[in-house]
Design an enzyme around this catalytic site. Structure first.
Site, PDB file in Angstrom:
ATOM      1  N   ASP A 111       7.342  58.224  34.000  1.00 49.24           N
ATOM      2  CA  ASP A 111       6.660  58.217  35.288  1.00 49.24           C
ATOM      3  C   ASP A 111       7.223  57.003  36.029  1.00 49.24           C
ATOM      4  O   ASP A 111       6.783  55.873  35.821  1.00 49.24           O
ATOM      5  CB  ASP A 111       5.157  58.078  35.026  1.00 49.24           C
ATOM      6  CG  ASP A 111       4.368  57.807  36.290  1.00 49.24           C
ATOM      7  OD1 ASP A 111       4.952  57.868  37.390  1.00 49.24           O
ATOM      8  OD2 ASP A 111       3.158  57.543  36.158  1.00 49.24           O
ATOM      9  N   GLU A 123       7.695  59.693  42.781  1.00 49.11           N
ATOM     10  CA  GLU A 123       6.713  60.275  43.691  1.00 49.11           C
ATOM     11  C   GLU A 123       6.983  59.816  45.120  1.00 49.11           C
ATOM     12  O   GLU A 123       7.484  58.696  45.336  1.00 49.11           O
ATOM     13  CB  GLU A 123       5.294  59.910  43.241  1.00 49.11           C
ATOM     14  CG  GLU A 123       4.997  58.430  43.221  1.00 49.11           C
ATOM     15  CD  GLU A 123       3.749  58.087  42.395  1.00 49.11           C
ATOM     16  OE1 GLU A 123       3.751  58.356  41.171  1.00 49.11           O
ATOM     17  OE2 GLU A 123       2.794  57.547  42.972  1.00 49.11           O
ATOM     18  N   ARG A 180       7.941  64.286  42.622  1.00 51.55           N
ATOM     19  CA  ARG A 180       6.486  64.497  42.638  1.00 51.55           C
ATOM     20  C   ARG A 180       5.983  64.495  44.073  1.00 51.55           C
ATOM     21  O   ARG A 180       6.221  63.532  44.813  1.00 51.55           O
ATOM     22  CB  ARG A 180       5.837  63.384  41.818  1.00 51.55           C
ATOM     23  CG  ARG A 180       4.346  63.236  42.003  1.00 51.55           C
ATOM     24  CD  ARG A 180       3.816  62.366  40.883  1.00 51.55           C
ATOM     25  NE  ARG A 180       2.537  61.774  41.169  1.00 51.55           N
ATOM     26  CZ  ARG A 180       1.891  61.003  40.309  1.00 51.55           C
ATOM     27  NH1 ARG A 180       2.428  60.732  39.115  1.00 51.55           N
ATOM     28  NH2 ARG A 180       0.723  60.477  40.626  1.00 51.55           N
ATOM     29  N   LYS A 211       3.100  51.330  44.893  1.00 49.28           N
ATOM     30  CA  LYS A 211       2.212  52.489  44.949  1.00 49.28           C
ATOM     31  C   LYS A 211       0.809  52.157  44.428  1.00 49.28           C
ATOM     32  O   LYS A 211       0.577  51.078  43.851  1.00 49.28           O
ATOM     33  CB  LYS A 211       2.806  53.683  44.180  1.00 49.28           C
ATOM     34  CG  LYS A 211       3.281  53.399  42.768  1.00 49.28           C
ATOM     35  CD  LYS A 211       2.204  53.203  41.717  1.00 49.28           C
ATOM     36  CE  LYS A 211       1.241  54.327  41.604  1.00 49.28           C
ATOM     37  NZ  LYS A 211       1.503  55.176  40.413  1.00 49.28           N
ATOM     38  N   ASN A 238      -2.442  54.231  42.220  1.00 42.72           N
ATOM     39  CA  ASN A 238      -2.713  55.441  41.449  1.00 42.72           C
ATOM     40  C   ASN A 238      -3.316  56.518  42.348  1.00 42.72           C
ATOM     41  O   ASN A 238      -4.145  56.238  43.212  1.00 42.72           O
ATOM     42  CB  ASN A 238      -3.663  55.128  40.286  1.00 42.72           C
ATOM     43  CG  ASN A 238      -3.850  56.349  39.400  1.00 42.72           C
ATOM     44  OD1 ASN A 238      -4.686  57.202  39.676  1.00 42.72           O
ATOM     45  ND2 ASN A 238      -3.047  56.443  38.356  1.00 42.72           N
ATOM     46  N   SER A 239      -2.918  57.744  42.105  1.00 42.03           N
ATOM     47  CA  SER A 239      -3.291  58.861  42.986  1.00 42.03           C
ATOM     48  C   SER A 239      -4.793  59.113  43.042  1.00 42.03           C
ATOM     49  O   SER A 239      -5.281  59.767  43.952  1.00 42.03           O
ATOM     50  CB  SER A 239      -2.597  60.133  42.514  1.00 42.03           C
ATOM     51  OG  SER A 239      -1.216  59.930  42.492  1.00 42.03           O
ATOM     52  N   ASP A 241       7.064  56.055  39.068  1.00 42.27           N
ATOM     53  CA  ASP A 241       6.384  55.705  40.328  1.00 42.27           C
ATOM     54  C   ASP A 241       7.260  56.104  41.529  1.00 42.27           C
ATOM     55  O   ASP A 241       7.660  57.241  41.627  1.00 42.27           O
ATOM     56  CB  ASP A 241       6.020  54.215  40.330  1.00 42.27           C
ATOM     57  CG  ASP A 241       4.948  53.906  39.281  1.00 42.27           C
ATOM     58  OD1 ASP A 241       4.293  54.855  38.816  1.00 42.27           O
ATOM     59  OD2 ASP A 241       4.779  52.725  38.914  1.00 42.27           O
ATOM     60  N   SER A 299       3.538  57.281  30.882  1.00 39.61           N
ATOM     61  CA  SER A 299       2.682  57.201  32.070  1.00 39.61           C
ATOM     62  C   SER A 299       2.681  55.806  32.695  1.00 39.61           C
ATOM     63  O   SER A 299       2.519  54.795  32.005  1.00 39.61           O
ATOM     64  CB  SER A 299       1.255  57.571  31.632  1.00 39.61           C
ATOM     65  OG  SER A 299       0.303  56.969  32.481  1.00 39.61           O
ATOM     66  N   GLY A 300       2.806  55.773  34.002  1.00 36.03           N
ATOM     67  CA  GLY A 300       2.726  54.496  34.705  1.00 36.03           C
ATOM     68  C   GLY A 300       1.340  53.890  34.583  1.00 36.03           C
ATOM     69  O   GLY A 300       1.190  52.674  34.381  1.00 36.03           O
ATOM     70  N   LEU A 301       0.320  54.750  34.670  1.00 36.59           N
ATOM     71  CA  LEU A 301      -1.057  54.265  34.553  1.00 36.59           C
ATOM     72  C   LEU A 301      -1.281  53.612  33.190  1.00 36.59           C
ATOM     73  O   LEU A 301      -1.798  52.499  33.087  1.00 36.59           O
ATOM     74  CB  LEU A 301      -2.045  55.429  34.753  1.00 36.59           C
ATOM     75  CG  LEU A 301      -3.496  55.129  34.389  1.00 36.59           C
ATOM     76  CD1 LEU A 301      -4.076  54.048  35.282  1.00 36.59           C
ATOM     77  CD2 LEU A 301      -4.354  56.388  34.458  1.00 36.59           C
ATOM     78  N   HIS A 307       0.817  67.463  42.438  1.00 40.31           N
ATOM     79  CA  HIS A 307      -0.353  66.748  41.924  1.00 40.31           C
ATOM     80  C   HIS A 307      -1.579  67.045  42.778  1.00 40.31           C
ATOM     81  O   HIS A 307      -1.472  67.252  43.985  1.00 40.31           O
ATOM     82  CB  HIS A 307      -0.077  65.242  41.913  1.00 40.31           C
ATOM     83  CG  HIS A 307      -0.903  64.505  40.901  1.00 40.31           C
ATOM     84  ND1 HIS A 307      -1.621  65.124  39.907  1.00 40.31           N
ATOM     85  CD2 HIS A 307      -1.126  63.169  40.728  1.00 40.31           C
ATOM     86  CE1 HIS A 307      -2.236  64.222  39.179  1.00 40.31           C
ATOM     87  NE2 HIS A 307      -1.962  63.031  39.652  1.00 40.31           N
ATOM     88  N   ASP A 342      -2.299  49.840  38.076  1.00 39.12           N
ATOM     89  CA  ASP A 342      -1.227  50.818  38.300  1.00 39.12           C
ATOM     90  C   ASP A 342      -0.712  50.673  39.736  1.00 39.12           C
ATOM     91  O   ASP A 342      -0.696  51.618  40.509  1.00 39.12           O
ATOM     92  CB  ASP A 342      -1.807  52.220  38.039  1.00 39.12           C
ATOM     93  CG  ASP A 342      -0.735  53.306  38.018  1.00 39.12           C
ATOM     94  OD1 ASP A 342       0.461  52.957  37.966  1.00 39.12           O
ATOM     95  OD2 ASP A 342      -1.104  54.497  38.071  1.00 39.12           O
TER      96      ASP A 342
HETATM   97  C1  SPV Z   1       0.309  58.507  35.391  1.00 37.16           C
HETATM   98  O1  SPV Z   1       0.014  58.952  34.290  1.00 37.16           O
HETATM   99  O2  SPV Z   1       0.528  57.335  35.619  1.00 37.16           O
HETATM  100  C2  SPV Z   1       0.358  59.418  36.537  1.00 37.16           C
HETATM  101  C3  SPV Z   1      -0.483  60.570  36.556  1.00 37.16           C
HETATM  102  O3  SPV Z   1       1.065  59.120  37.457  1.00 37.16           O
HETATM  103  S1  SPV Z   1      -1.868  60.144  37.447  1.00 37.16           S
HETATM  104  O4  SPV Z   1      -2.481  59.011  36.878  1.00 37.16           O
HETATM  105  O5  SPV Z   1      -2.700  61.337  37.407  1.00 37.16           O
HETATM  106  O6  SPV Z   1      -1.464  59.878  38.831  1.00 37.16           O
HETATM  107 MG    MG Z   2       1.649  57.232  37.519  1.00 43.07          MG
END
Ligand code: SPV
Ligand code: MG
Length: 567
Positions: free
Chosen positions: A91, A120, A165, A126, A128-129, A93, A52-54, A196, A64
């Site tokens: 992930d 994505e 994504r 980017k 975080n979503s 990004d 995971s990027g986060l 997502h 993130d």
């Molecule tokens: C991540 O885990 O970094 C994701 C998923 O991209 S989210 O945090 O839900 O965007």
């Molecule tokens: Mg991410």
């Protein structure tokens, strides 16, 4: 639960991920953010990892927002890939730049054994979503399709997957736009679509899945709509569900609680039993594999070694001088008996020394040793003391090659050197000059496969039995076991096993090390005998003590005792 089956395990990591995306059942990826968490994911039974990027950003302590560089991410992935054999979906990004950055990313990921990347359709850098949807500018569809194509054209491994994504629902652009983008990305070559959503209900995800109608595998991240039953995802034909951040979040709450507790109480006692023992961390690091490899590849003299010194007894016949200390603390030629032993061990590179004390253990000088106390020393014997050393947390006994020694010995250093350099899994020192059956102070007579003889030099002699009997099957003893046993390599686990068997015996508490040696022989173990002819002293009574002093004086380094090793 989807277990990792043999046919699946026979595939490469990238083929495993591809199969997870394409199979008709719903599969799961678990988040990991470093080597340790990757290992934990594997042990839990998961078939694949979401890098995971986060959470990789968070474990670095940064946001993130592409604050960690892509090479820092790739370096982290290398540790994660090395921690096991699971396929990893990164992930990625936005691909960390334009089509050209994407091409290089794919090549580097393949080189590190990563199975696929998800990109994505947002703009670099980017966000975080789940943060500020009004600030989630989307990429141009064409530009993003170019990035997907560039990635697919750069991969060498046909199974490397690129997941596209779609962030249209996150950015508030609506279902139609989401479907339009997904279709464009599929046509550009994406192996799967990640759709997502940040809603707390899965409605828009399920609506999307219905409209999408299985045109390409669908991947989802139900972080916000977590209360949706997994069965609903199955029924919607979702290929892969990503549990995206839960290990990092659980680690964070645990670390917060433990840090607070230790800060406020200024002690470790409240947390020790509630957190992973240090040994569990060693296990997660695969420390045992290291020890095994050391035995294979390091020259014997450099393999880590430990020693256990059995020093629980007061010593019979020495009551007059052991009122305030155990036998091992009696001075011999200027320093305690124990110090002679410890210095001798250290000289052979044995630094991890556990001394099992009992009688007046408080008087044992603990410099350079680990003291373990056999609280029941008065009622129990040597094996009970040995078990205390083996059970002691953090002690090296039997975790690495281990020398087991009586505490009341003095010997020339070559005896120890030859013993620890032995290749045998078990070896003992037998003094062939001390086979005098008439000597009442000798209990540990050794019966061996051959008597000591010059012609035997270099040939293997095995221990048959240790006994206080002065003859065995009509044969005189071949010598006397001096109280040193070396255990190495695979012998360590087997000694543990034999000790466990003996522990079940009702008389275990009275058993001594010769009983263990005999049990090993009975279990079919080969115990190599190293014959010596004198050059050692056991200290059993006052007379022994006087002679030990003379013996020790002969070992004092030229220049006196004031050498670093004797401090
Ligand atoms: C991540 O885990 O970094 C994701 C998923 O991209 S989210 O945090 O839900 O965007
Ligand atoms: Mg991410």
């Amino acid at each position: 639960m989807n277990a990792r089956e043999p046919a699946f395990l026979s595939l490469s990591r990238s083929a495993q991920l591809r199969q997870m995306l394409q199979s008709d059942r719903t599969e799961f990826l678990m988040e990991a953010h470093n080597g340790l968490s990757a290992r934990i994911v594997r042990e839990a039974g998961f078939k694949g990892i979401w890098a995971s990027g986060l959470t990789i950003s968070a474990q670095f302590g940064v946001r993130d927002n592409n604050e960690a560089s892509w090479t820092q991410v790739v370096d982290t992935l290398e540790f994660m890939a090395d921690a096991g054999d699971l396929p990893i979906l990164l992930d990625g990004d936005t691909g960390y730049g334009n089509f050209n950055n994407m091409r290089r990313l794919v090549r580097k990921l393949e080189q590190r054994g990563i199975a696929g990347v998800c990109i994505e359709d947002k703009q670099f850098p980017k966000t975080n979503s789940f943060i500020g949807s009004e600030r989630q500018p989307l990429a141009e569809i064409d530009e993003f399709c170019g990035k997907i194509k560039a990635g697919k054209d750069s991969q060498n491994d046909e199974h490397f997957s690129i997941v596209a994504r779609v962030e249209a629902l996150i950015a508030g652009w609506g279902m139609e736009e989401a479907l339009r983008r997904a279709e464009a990305y599929r046509n550009a070559g994406a192996d799967a679509i990640l759709i997502h959503s940040k809603l707390s209900k899965a409605d828009e995800i399920l609506a999307f899945a219905k409209e999408w109608a299985g045109r390409a595998p669908l991947v989802i991240v139900p972080t916000k709509y977590y209360s949706t039953p997994t069965e609903a995802f199955r029924m919607a034909g979702i290929s892969v569900v990503i549990w995206a951040n839960h290990l990092l979040r659980s680690a964070a709450s645990s670390m917060q609680a433990v840090a607070k507790e230790i800060f406020e109480t200024e002690t470790l006692v409240n947390v020790e039993d509630r957190i992973a023992p240090v040994d569990e961390i060693f296990r997660l690091q695969d420390a045992d594999e290291y020890s095994a490899a050391e035995n294979l590849y390091l020259s014997t003299s450099r393999v880590a070694k430990s020693a256990v010194i059995l020093a629980a007894s007061r010593g019979s016949g020495l009551e007059a001088v052991t009122e305030d200390r155990p036998k091992v603390m009696l001075p011999v030629a200027g320093k305690p008996l124990l110090r002679w032993l410890v210095d001798g061990f250290k000289k052979q590179g044995i630094n991890d020394i556990t001394v099992v004390g009992g009688y007046r253990a408080d008087a044992i000088d603990t410099a350079g040793i680990k003291l373990v106390v056999n609280q029941r020393h008065a009622e129990t014997g040597e094996l009970a003391s040995l078990a205390c050393a083996i059970d002691a947390p953090g002690a090296g006994a039997l975790r690495v090659d281990t020398l087991i020694s009586y505490g009341d010995l003095l010997f020339r250093s070559y005896i120890l050197r030859d013993l620890v350099e032995s290749d045998a899994d078990f070896s003992v020192v037998v003094d062939s000059s001390a086979a005098d059956a008439a000597n009442p102070s000798v209990r540990d007579f050794a019966y061996c496969s051959a008597a000591d003889a010059r012609e035997l030099f270099g040939q293997e002699v095995l221990l048959r039995r240790i006994s206080s009997d002065t003859s065995l099957d009509g044969r005189a003893p071949d010598g006397r076991w001096i109280g040193l046993l070396n255990v190495r390599g695979g012998g360590r686990a087997r000694l543990r096993k034999t000790l466990e068997t003996l522990r079940a015996r009702p008389d275990f508490e009275r058993l001594d090390v010769p009983a263990l040696l005999d049990a090993l022989v009975e279990a079919g173990e080969r115990i190599a005998v190293q014959y010596v002819h004198g050059h050692w002293r056991g200290v059993n009574d006052l007379e022994d003590f006087r002679r030990a002093g003379d013996f020790a004086h002969a070992q004092v380094p030229i220049g006196g005792l004031d050498q670093p090793e004797s401090r």
